[in-house]
Design a protein around this motif. Structure first.
Motif, mmCIF file in Angstrom:
data_model
loop_
_atom_site.group_PDB
_atom_site.id
_atom_site.type_symbol
_atom_site.label_atom_id
_atom_site.label_comp_id
_atom_site.label_asym_id
_atom_site.label_seq_id
_atom_site.Cartn_x
_atom_site.Cartn_y
_atom_site.Cartn_z
ATOM 1 N N VAL A 1 0.840 -1.206 0.000
ATOM 2 C CA VAL A 1 0.000 0.000 0.000
ATOM 3 C C VAL A 1 0.872 1.252 0.000
ATOM 4 O O VAL A 1 0.571 2.243 -0.678
ATOM 5 C CB VAL A 1 -0.966 -0.003 1.209
ATOM 6 C CG1 VAL A 1 -1.746 1.307 1.275
ATOM 7 C CG2 VAL A 1 -1.945 -1.175 1.131
ATOM 8 N N LEU A 2 1.973 1.212 0.748
ATOM 9 C CA LEU A 2 2.857 2.388 0.814
ATOM 10 C C LEU A 2 3.763 2.485 -0.410
ATOM 11 O O LEU A 2 4.478 3.475 -0.568
ATOM 12 C CB LEU A 2 3.719 2.331 2.083
ATOM 13 C CG LEU A 2 2.996 2.519 3.419
ATOM 14 C CD1 LEU A 2 3.967 2.322 4.579
ATOM 15 C CD2 LEU A 2 2.345 3.899 3.510
ATOM 16 N N GLU A 3 3.735 1.439 -1.230
ATOM 17 C CA GLU A 3 4.593 1.364 -2.419
ATOM 18 C C GLU A 3 6.054 1.553 -2.037
ATOM 19 O O GLU A 3 6.798 2.303 -2.676
ATOM 20 C CB GLU A 3 4.153 2.393 -3.467
ATOM 21 C CG GLU A 3 2.756 2.104 -4.004
ATOM 22 C CD GLU A 3 2.234 3.212 -4.933
ATOM 23 O OE1 GLU A 3 2.955 4.192 -5.167
ATOM 24 O OE2 GLU A 3 1.098 3.083 -5.400
ATOM 25 N N LEU A 4 6.462 0.850 -0.967
ATOM 26 C CA LEU A 4 7.846 0.948 -0.495
ATOM 27 C C LEU A 4 8.724 -0.095 -1.173
ATOM 28 O O LEU A 4 8.317 -1.257 -1.296
ATOM 29 C CB LEU A 4 7.916 0.706 1.012
ATOM 30 C CG LEU A 4 7.520 1.836 1.964
ATOM 31 C CD1 LEU A 4 7.984 1.512 3.377
ATOM 32 C CD2 LEU A 4 8.099 3.172 1.516
ATOM 33 N N ASP A 5 9.883 0.325 -1.552
ATOM 34 C CA ASP A 5 10.854 -0.599 -2.145
ATOM 35 C C ASP A 5 11.612 -1.241 -0.975
ATOM 36 O O ASP A 5 12.569 -0.663 -0.450
ATOM 37 C CB ASP A 5 11.810 0.194 -3.049
ATOM 38 C CG ASP A 5 12.861 -0.718 -3.662
ATOM 39 O OD1 ASP A 5 12.623 -1.940 -3.709
ATOM 40 O OD2 ASP A 5 13.918 -0.196 -4.068
ATOM 41 N N GLU A 6 11.152 -2.417 -0.552
ATOM 42 C CA GLU A 6 11.611 -3.008 0.700
ATOM 43 C C GLU A 6 11.517 -4.525 0.572
ATOM 44 O O GLU A 6 10.505 -5.036 0.094
ATOM 45 C CB GLU A 6 10.616 -2.532 1.749
ATOM 46 C CG GLU A 6 10.957 -2.350 3.198
ATOM 47 C CD GLU A 6 12.378 -2.350 3.639
ATOM 48 O OE1 GLU A 6 13.077 -1.369 3.407
ATOM 49 O OE2 GLU A 6 12.812 -3.344 4.237
ATOM 50 N N ASP A 7 12.529 -5.230 1.053
ATOM 51 C CA ASP A 7 12.500 -6.692 1.010
ATOM 52 C C ASP A 7 11.688 -7.208 2.208
ATOM 53 O O ASP A 7 12.138 -7.058 3.347
ATOM 54 C CB ASP A 7 13.945 -7.216 1.062
ATOM 55 C CG ASP A 7 13.992 -8.736 1.108
ATOM 56 O OD1 ASP A 7 12.925 -9.368 1.012
ATOM 57 O OD2 ASP A 7 15.112 -9.272 1.264
ATOM 58 N N ALA B 1 -8.015 7.151 4.107
ATOM 59 C CA ALA B 1 -8.723 6.752 2.886
ATOM 60 C C ALA B 1 -7.924 5.682 2.134
ATOM 61 O O ALA B 1 -8.484 4.693 1.651
ATOM 62 C CB ALA B 1 -8.948 7.973 1.992
ATOM 63 N N VAL B 2 -6.617 5.860 2.078
ATOM 64 C CA VAL B 2 -5.764 4.903 1.361
ATOM 65 C C VAL B 2 -5.845 3.519 2.014
ATOM 66 O O VAL B 2 -5.927 2.494 1.331
ATOM 67 C CB VAL B 2 -4.291 5.403 1.334
ATOM 68 C CG1 VAL B 2 -3.357 4.303 0.848
ATOM 69 C CG2 VAL B 2 -4.162 6.647 0.450
ATOM 70 N N PHE B 3 -5.823 3.484 3.338
ATOM 71 C CA PHE B 3 -5.791 2.191 4.036
ATOM 72 C C PHE B 3 -7.188 1.607 4.307
ATOM 73 O O PHE B 3 -7.297 0.493 4.809
ATOM 74 C CB PHE B 3 -5.024 2.326 5.363
ATOM 75 C CG PHE B 3 -3.530 2.317 5.178
ATOM 76 C CD1 PHE B 3 -2.855 1.118 4.943
ATOM 77 C CD2 PHE B 3 -2.799 3.487 5.217
ATOM 78 C CE1 PHE B 3 -1.474 1.094 4.760
ATOM 79 C CE2 PHE B 3 -1.412 3.479 5.031
ATOM 80 C CZ PHE B 3 -0.759 2.279 4.805
ATOM 81 N N ALA B 4 -8.233 2.354 3.974
ATOM 82 C CA ALA B 4 -9.592 1.855 4.232
ATOM 83 C C ALA B 4 -9.785 0.511 3.541
ATOM 84 O O ALA B 4 -9.486 0.371 2.349
ATOM 85 C CB ALA B 4 -10.614 2.870 3.736
ATOM 86 N N GLY B 5 -10.251 -0.469 4.270
ATOM 87 C CA GLY B 5 -10.548 -1.780 3.691
ATOM 88 C C GLY B 5 -9.329 -2.666 3.515
ATOM 89 O O GLY B 5 -9.459 -3.817 3.093
ATOM 90 N N SER B 6 -8.127 -2.171 3.852
ATOM 91 C CA SER B 6 -6.929 -3.000 3.651
ATOM 92 C C SER B 6 -6.612 -3.822 4.907
ATOM 93 O O SER B 6 -7.048 -3.498 6.008
ATOM 94 C CB SER B 6 -5.734 -2.122 3.273
ATOM 95 O OG SER B 6 -4.742 -2.150 4.270
ATOM 96 N N ASP B 7 -5.834 -4.883 4.721
ATOM 97 C CA ASP B 7 -5.408 -5.730 5.840
ATOM 98 C C ASP B 7 -4.007 -5.357 6.334
ATOM 99 O O ASP B 7 -3.334 -6.165 6.966
ATOM 100 C CB ASP B 7 -5.395 -7.207 5.405
ATOM 101 C CG ASP B 7 -6.706 -7.901 5.716
ATOM 102 O OD1 ASP B 7 -7.569 -7.268 6.368
ATOM 103 O OD2 ASP B 7 -6.874 -9.076 5.323
ATOM 104 N N ALA B 8 -3.604 -4.127 6.071
ATOM 105 C CA ALA B 8 -2.261 -3.708 6.496
ATOM 106 C C ALA B 8 -2.205 -3.392 7.995
ATOM 107 O O ALA B 8 -1.135 -3.141 8.529
ATOM 108 C CB ALA B 8 -1.816 -2.506 5.694
ATOM 109 N N CYS B 9 -3.368 -3.411 8.649
ATOM 110 C CA CYS B 9 -3.456 -3.146 10.101
ATOM 111 C C CYS B 9 -2.969 -1.738 10.432
ATOM 112 O O CYS B 9 -2.126 -1.541 11.321
ATOM 113 C CB CYS B 9 -2.677 -4.184 10.901
ATOM 114 S SG CYS B 9 -3.104 -5.879 10.501
ATOM 115 N N VAL B 10 -3.510 -0.769 9.716
ATOM 116 C CA VAL B 10 -3.165 0.635 9.943
ATOM 117 C C VAL B 10 -4.442 1.401 10.288
ATOM 118 O O VAL B 10 -5.468 1.216 9.640
ATOM 119 C CB VAL B 10 -2.511 1.254 8.676
ATOM 120 C CG1 VAL B 10 -2.269 2.744 8.865
ATOM 121 C CG2 VAL B 10 -1.202 0.535 8.360
#
Ligand SMILES: CC(C)(COP(=O)(O)OP(=O)(O)OC[C@H]1O[C@@H](n2cnc3c(N)ncnc32)[C@H](O)[C@@H]1OP(=O)(O)O)[C@@H](O)C(=O)NCCC(=O)NCCSC(=O)C(=O)O
Length: 370
Positions: free
Chosen positions: A255-261, A292-301
């Motif tokens: 969701v954050l579009e982070l370049d991360e392993d 709004a970005v995290f609404a409905g996501s399972d990212a637990c934010v």
């Protein structure tokens, strides 16, 4: 009255904090709770008794317990009650003539609940105290706060209510169940230090497994881990991030579009760099935008909202967890019951509002005792 404790009679000897909270919970669950207030009220915020939510759903009698007739009246009430709760310093109830022995002589089935900070015995039992001191002695306060910073005070939620009032209620309910079988009451000694220590069972579990350092702000669930932490947004607000499981952590990165392993989630050497990346990401948009970005996501934010804002959050609103009732913003009773639903109780009464009504109803002969 609705609720699973409908028909249960509770006598609450007026104190502050955890005792009244326990009485409120019992009233929320449907019990008939009568609070004995002292002359002059003895309220924490004098003149604002009508706003004292911890007394909602209760009735109030004012009795001067330094007068023998008043003590006799309370003993007569204890004779017909199922539960008595008190939150004085140990020994005070006994000196008033309302200790467990005196009450059990009148009613052997009575569940006698005692709420204190330090407990009924032990070297500090007679000392005055408050939430902050009680939780300090359990290790809980030491564990809360940022690494390298001072301990942070978790409001008075943890000691007074979490480790205090809640445990009095649990003890009272267990003793009531047992009294149904044995026909005998007993004394429940609920101490905030015991309850708060008990709440730390999971933390002790991690300590035992070597997965928790006995320091604050460096662990998995105390803000030490960058994927379980709070981040500031572009508008100076905050988002709470609790992406513990690998799949939810992967969702956070996506969701954050982070370049991360994603495989480096638990690589502690990488945590400072990861925290910087997350901080930079969250600082790029406002709290409302991230919500709004995290609404409905399972990212637990989730957005960190204020007490007043919480009531307006769509989920809290849909559940009715915090409601305006009789002009007062207040949390709804919890938990919920399928067959015997609870309801929000009557507004907090003025001290003594029900003195005559209750003494008559509970069959106490000397109705003029107060
Ligand atoms: C909070 C206290 C330190 C407050 O100390 P004190 O003000 O000295 O109160 P005590 O309980 O020791 O004694 C109360 C006195 O009031 C008298 N008393 C009580 N009720 C009545 C009535 N109805 N009429 C007349 N007199 C009364 C009682 O006889 C005692 O007098 P004498 O016999 O003449 O002395 C203590 O109550 C306590 O340790 N309670 C248990 C733990 C607790 O509740 N801690 C605070 C949690 S709230 C919190 O942490 C927070 O809000 O933050």
């Amino acid at each position: 009255m609705s609720g699973p404790l409908s028909g249960v009679k509770v006598l609450e000897l007026g104190g502050i904090g955890p005792g009244p909270f326990a009485g409120m919970m019992l009233a929320d669950l449907g019990a008939d709770v009568v609070r004995v207030d002292r002359p002059g009220g003895g309220a924490f915020f004098p003149g604002m008794e009508h706003l004292d939510l911890l007394n909602r759903g209760k009735r109030s009698v004012v009795l001067d317990l330094k007068r023998p007739e008043a003590v006799a009246a309370v003993l007569s009430m204890a004779a017909v009650a199922d539960v008595l709760i008190e939150g004085y310093r140990p020994g005070v109830a006994e000196r008033l003539g309302l200790g467990p022995e005196a009450c059990h002589a009148r009613n052997p089935r009575l569940v006698y609940g005692r709420m204190t900070g330090w407990g009924q015995d032990g070297p500090m039992a007679q000392q005055a105290g408050h939430d902050i001191g009680y939780i300090a002695l359990t290790g809980a306060l030491h564990a809360i706060g940022a690494a390298g910073g001072p301990p942070q005070i978790p409001v008075n939620l943890l000691g007074d209510f979490g480790g205090g009032g809640n445990y009095l209620v649990i003890g009272v309910l267990a003793a009531l169940r047992e009294a149904d079988r044995s026909g005998q009451g007993q004394v429940v000694d609920a101490a905030i230090v015991d309850g708060t220590a008990h709440l730390l069972a999971g933390t002790h579990m991690m300590l035992a497994t070597g997965t928790w350092a006995d320091e604050r702000g460096v662990n998995l669930l105390d803000g030490g881990a960058p994927f379980y932490a709070v981040y500031e947004t572009a508008d100076g607000r905050h988002m709470a991030v609790g992406a513990l499981e690998p799949k939810f952590y992967a969702e956070l990165l996506a969701v954050l579009e982070l370049d991360e392993d994603p495989a480096r989630q638990h690589d502690k050497a990488h945590w400072p760099a990861l925290r910087d990346k997350l901080a930079a990401a969250f600082a790029s948009r406002s709290q409302a935008e991230w919500s709004a970005v995290f609404a409905g996501s399972d990212a637990c934010v989730a957005p960190v909202v204020s007490l007043r804002e919480a009531a307006d959050h769509p989920h809290i609103k849909a559940r009715g967890s915090i409601v305006e009732h009789e002009g007062l913003l207040q949390p709804a009773p919890a938990p919920r019951f399928s067959r015997t639903p609870t309801a929000l109780g009557t507004p907090p009464p003025a001290p003594g509002r029900h003195t005559l009504e209750v003494l008559e109803e509970w069959g106490v002969a000397d109705a003029a005792a107060g």
